[in-house]
Design an enzyme around this catalytic site. Sequence first.
Site, short mmCIF file in Angstrom:
data_model
loop_
_atom_site.label_atom_id
_atom_site.label_comp_id
_atom_site.label_asym_id
_atom_site.label_seq_id
_atom_site.Cartn_x
_atom_site.Cartn_y
_atom_site.Cartn_z
N SER A 57 0.85 -1.19 0.00
CA SER A 57 0.00 0.00 0.00
C SER A 57 0.88 1.23 0.00
O SER A 57 1.98 1.22 0.55
CB SER A 57 -0.90 0.02 1.24
OG SER A 57 -1.60 1.24 1.35
N TYR A 94 -1.53 -0.36 10.29
CA TYR A 94 -1.64 -0.88 8.92
C TYR A 94 -0.46 -0.40 8.08
O TYR A 94 0.16 -1.17 7.35
CB TYR A 94 -2.96 -0.40 8.32
CG TYR A 94 -3.21 -0.77 6.88
CD1 TYR A 94 -3.72 -2.03 6.55
CD2 TYR A 94 -2.98 0.14 5.85
CE1 TYR A 94 -3.99 -2.36 5.23
CE2 TYR A 94 -3.24 -0.19 4.53
CZ TYR A 94 -3.74 -1.44 4.23
OH TYR A 94 -3.99 -1.76 2.92
#
Length: 253
Positions: free
Chosen positions: A141, A154
């Site tokens: 990501s 995350y």
Amino acid sequence: MRGLKGKRVILTGGGSGIGAATCRRFAEEGAHVFVFDLDGNAARETASAIQQGGGEAGAFEVDITNRDAVFSAVEDVSGGGPVDVLVNNAGWDRLVPFIESDTDLWTRVIDINLYGPLHMHHAVLPLMKKQRHGRVVNIASDAGRVGSSGEAVYSACKGGIIAFTKTMARELARSGIQLNAVCPGPTDTPLFSSFAEGETGDKIKTALEKAIPMGRLAQPGDFPGIVCFLASDDAGFITGQTISVSGGLTMSG
């Protein structure tokens, strides 16, 4: 793309979003796709759609946080032939400022986004090393490259996956195995919708669309091309790379 026909591909999180779109693209390229997903019904739906279109696919209900379940499913796949490609796509998060989060959330995020891919690598890489070939594409990501507000843990996991990908690419380059990471920017998926609901969600989406130079959120269909390319013979001299797919939102190296 060259070299994907007949290849056997394991893809996690293939029941929806980016994963489902990528499963379909691999099948279109002639690959045999094994759809891993925590939601068994979703995995079967993806596999069924591929089969109805004339492609080859199988579905597995797998919790990637469970090491034994991962190894069992991979063993089932490898019993029928080589594992040529692994795509670690499954992920999960909840948008919470770090100082308001708790250790239960940290554990779940880390188990899914870090330990899950580690389990998959640990099960698949020895098989690839033995057969002297293999491709791994890790869906990380841009949160792992540049950070993302409300996604501290995350982001840490995805940054870890990027570093892990580079390290394993170095360790295994002479074994015929290539690993690369793809970093999505904000994407219109069920995960995004889960924390972008109501008026606040509309504001987040509008703000992101204004910030992204191409003027929109990514769609699941924006990713299969780069993932399949990295798994193909056309990417035969590419390893250890991190590629952002973000509509220009993050342009730094």
